[in-house]
Design a protein around this motif. Structure first.
Motif, mmCIF file in Angstrom:
data_model
loop_
_atom_site.group_PDB
_atom_site.id
_atom_site.type_symbol
_atom_site.label_atom_id
_atom_site.label_comp_id
_atom_site.label_asym_id
_atom_site.label_seq_id
_atom_site.Cartn_x
_atom_site.Cartn_y
_atom_site.Cartn_z
ATOM 1 N N THR A 92 52.290 -36.351 16.520
ATOM 2 C CA THR A 92 51.447 -35.164 16.612
ATOM 3 C C THR A 92 51.339 -34.478 15.253
ATOM 4 O OG1 THR A 92 52.087 -34.814 18.910
ATOM 5 C CG2 THR A 92 51.188 -32.918 17.744
ATOM 6 N N LEU A 93 52.452 -34.407 14.543
ATOM 7 C CA LEU A 93 52.455 -33.755 13.229
ATOM 8 C C LEU A 93 51.717 -34.585 12.180
ATOM 9 C CD1 LEU A 93 56.145 -32.519 13.178
ATOM 10 C CD2 LEU A 93 54.098 -31.162 13.598
ATOM 11 N N ALA A 94 51.656 -35.895 12.355
ATOM 12 C CA ALA A 94 51.025 -36.767 11.366
ATOM 13 C C ALA A 94 49.520 -36.916 11.573
ATOM 14 C CB ALA A 94 51.675 -38.146 11.401
ATOM 15 N N SER A 95 48.998 -36.468 12.707
ATOM 16 C CA SER A 95 47.564 -36.625 12.947
ATOM 17 C C SER A 95 46.787 -35.705 12.010
ATOM 18 C CB SER A 95 47.226 -36.329 14.399
ATOM 19 O OG SER A 95 47.604 -35.025 14.732
ATOM 20 N N GLY A 96 45.737 -36.236 11.432
ATOM 21 C CA GLY A 96 44.973 -35.515 10.413
ATOM 22 C C GLY A 96 44.082 -34.424 10.976
ATOM 23 N N ARG A 97 43.755 -33.487 10.107
ATOM 24 C CA ARG A 97 42.800 -32.430 10.458
ATOM 25 C C ARG A 97 41.401 -32.940 10.161
ATOM 26 N NH1 ARG A 97 45.334 -28.099 6.715
ATOM 27 N NH2 ARG A 97 43.172 -28.082 6.079
ATOM 28 N N SER A 98 40.431 -32.465 10.893
ATOM 29 C CA SER A 98 39.057 -32.938 10.715
ATOM 30 C C SER A 98 38.310 -32.171 9.625
ATOM 31 C CB SER A 98 38.296 -32.829 12.034
ATOM 32 O OG SER A 98 38.265 -31.473 12.452
ATOM 33 N N ASP A 99 38.847 -31.048 9.162
ATOM 34 C CA ASP A 99 38.145 -30.241 8.161
ATOM 35 C C ASP A 99 38.515 -30.586 6.718
ATOM 36 O OD1 ASP A 99 40.717 -29.273 8.423
ATOM 37 O OD2 ASP A 99 40.152 -27.191 8.071
ATOM 38 N N VAL A 100 39.280 -31.659 6.506
ATOM 39 C CA VAL A 100 39.692 -32.060 5.170
ATOM 40 C C VAL A 100 38.916 -33.317 4.764
ATOM 41 C CG1 VAL A 100 41.627 -32.825 3.751
ATOM 42 C CG2 VAL A 100 41.996 -31.090 5.499
ATOM 43 N N MET A 101 38.371 -33.293 3.551
ATOM 44 C CA MET A 101 37.623 -34.442 3.027
ATOM 45 C C MET A 101 38.528 -35.232 2.082
ATOM 46 S SD MET A 101 34.419 -34.101 4.200
ATOM 47 C CE MET A 101 33.342 -34.871 3.035
ATOM 48 N N CYS A 102 38.656 -36.529 2.322
ATOM 49 C CA CYS A 102 39.437 -37.409 1.457
ATOM 50 C C CYS A 102 38.583 -38.603 1.055
ATOM 51 C CB CYS A 102 40.683 -37.919 2.183
ATOM 52 S SG CYS A 102 41.935 -36.654 2.473
ATOM 53 N N ASN A 130 46.058 -43.032 1.973
ATOM 54 C CA ASN A 130 46.320 -42.535 0.619
ATOM 55 C C ASN A 130 47.035 -41.186 0.730
ATOM 56 O OD1 ASN A 130 44.245 -40.536 0.973
ATOM 57 N ND2 ASN A 130 42.725 -42.089 0.404
ATOM 58 N N ALA A 131 47.433 -40.631 -0.395
ATOM 59 C CA ALA A 131 48.184 -39.367 -0.399
ATOM 60 C C ALA A 131 47.354 -38.216 0.154
ATOM 61 C CB ALA A 131 48.661 -39.048 -1.807
ATOM 62 N N CYS A 132 46.041 -38.249 -0.070
ATOM 63 C CA CYS A 132 45.180 -37.192 0.467
ATOM 64 C C CYS A 132 45.224 -37.191 1.998
ATOM 65 C CB CYS A 132 43.744 -37.380 -0.027
ATOM 66 S SG CYS A 132 42.592 -36.146 0.624
ATOM 67 N N MET A 133 45.217 -38.368 2.597
ATOM 68 C CA MET A 133 45.279 -38.454 4.062
ATOM 69 C C MET A 133 46.626 -37.940 4.583
ATOM 70 S SD MET A 133 42.343 -39.527 5.030
ATOM 71 C CE MET A 133 42.576 -40.053 6.695
ATOM 72 N N LYS A 134 47.693 -38.214 3.839
ATOM 73 C CA LYS A 134 49.011 -37.696 4.226
ATOM 74 C C LYS A 134 48.997 -36.172 4.182
ATOM 75 C CE LYS A 134 52.440 -37.290 1.321
ATOM 76 N NZ LYS A 134 52.903 -35.921 1.368
ATOM 77 N N ASN A 135 48.449 -35.625 3.117
ATOM 78 C CA ASN A 135 48.397 -34.171 2.978
ATOM 79 C C ASN A 135 47.416 -33.536 3.955
ATOM 80 O OD1 ASN A 135 50.261 -34.404 0.925
ATOM 81 N ND2 ASN A 135 48.708 -34.485 -0.668
ATOM 82 N N ALA A 136 46.432 -34.304 4.423
ATOM 83 C CA ALA A 136 45.448 -33.786 5.375
ATOM 84 C C ALA A 136 46.055 -33.519 6.744
ATOM 85 C CB ALA A 136 44.275 -34.755 5.508
ATOM 86 N N SER A 137 47.234 -34.060 6.996
ATOM 87 C CA SER A 137 47.875 -33.780 8.282
ATOM 88 C C SER A 137 48.170 -32.293 8.417
ATOM 89 C CB SER A 137 49.162 -34.585 8.425
ATOM 90 O OG SER A 137 50.159 -34.103 7.550
ATOM 91 N N GLY A 138 48.340 -31.613 7.274
ATOM 92 C CA GLY A 138 48.587 -30.181 7.301
ATOM 93 C C GLY A 138 49.996 -29.814 7.693
ATOM 94 N N SER A 139 50.842 -30.797 7.889
ATOM 95 C CA SER A 139 52.205 -30.547 8.324
ATOM 96 C C SER A 139 53.110 -30.264 7.125
ATOM 97 C CB SER A 139 52.736 -31.768 9.088
ATOM 98 O OG SER A 139 54.092 -31.605 9.369
ATOM 99 N N ARG A 140 53.930 -29.244 7.248
ATOM 100 C CA ARG A 140 54.908 -28.926 6.210
ATOM 101 C C ARG A 140 56.035 -29.960 6.207
ATOM 102 N NH1 ARG A 140 53.766 -26.451 2.082
ATOM 103 N NH2 ARG A 140 55.952 -26.019 1.821
ATOM 104 N N LEU A 141 56.213 -30.665 7.331
ATOM 105 C CA LEU A 141 57.261 -31.676 7.410
ATOM 106 C C LEU A 141 57.040 -32.773 6.380
ATOM 107 C CD1 LEU A 141 59.748 -32.764 8.986
ATOM 108 C CD2 LEU A 141 58.122 -34.079 10.352
ATOM 109 N N PHE A 142 55.790 -33.198 6.202
ATOM 110 C CA PHE A 142 55.488 -34.302 5.283
ATOM 111 C C PHE A 142 55.134 -33.840 3.884
ATOM 112 C CE2 PHE A 142 54.235 -36.031 9.534
ATOM 113 C CZ PHE A 142 55.343 -36.828 9.693
#
Length: 144
Positions: A92-102, A130-142
């Motif tokens: 759940t935490l790793a699923s990406g947000r739809s408002d981020v462009m990578c 890629n790293a942008c997709m990882k950061n797009a999850s929006g989770s502070r955990l990752f």
């Protein structure tokens, strides 16, 4: 009569000797509130590649969430709060947000989570494009 008194004394002393140690546990102080928690301690790794087995981690952090938030993670309190809110579901935490462009550049990044969450053994691995997709999850955990 003397025999009865002797038997009564013997039974009384025997009962005290046998039951005496048992009463000590009833008088013991209750456990401290900090000791009544299920352990939650995680090791998170980040590597560049398609799977954790194929690459060595580029970065690793620790995260302890019980009894308090600590570890080498940059934001342990926020990360612990997110995992608690997700009920320990890392997907759940790793699923990406739809408002981020990578970009669609393929430069895989793999994140692993291993340890114990609320007393249960956990092991999670997720590969992002890629790293942008990882950061797009929006989770502070990752975000480490």
């Amino acid at each position: 009569m003397r025999n009865t008194a002797r038997w009564a004394a013997t039974i009384g002393l025997t009962a005290t000797a046998v039951c005496g140690p048992l009463t000590g546990s009833a008088l013991a102080a209750p456990a401290a509130p900090d000791s009544l928690y299920a352990p939650s301690a995680l090791v998170l790794t980040l590597g560049h590649g398609e799977s954790a087995a194929a690459v060595s981690p580029a970065r690793a952090v620790t995260l302890t969430c019980a009894p308090g938030s600590s570890g080498s993670h940059p934001a342990p309190a926020l990360a612990c709060a997110e995992v608690r809110a997700a009920g320990g579901d890392f997907e759940t935490l790793a699923s990406g947000r739809s408002d981020v462009m990578c970009t669609r550049q393929y430069d895989p990044v793999v994140v692993t989570v291993d340890g114990v969450w609320e007393g249960k053994r956990v092991s999670y691995e997720r590969t992002f494009a890629n790293a942008c997709m990882k950061n797009a999850s929006g989770s502070r955990l990752f975000a480490f």
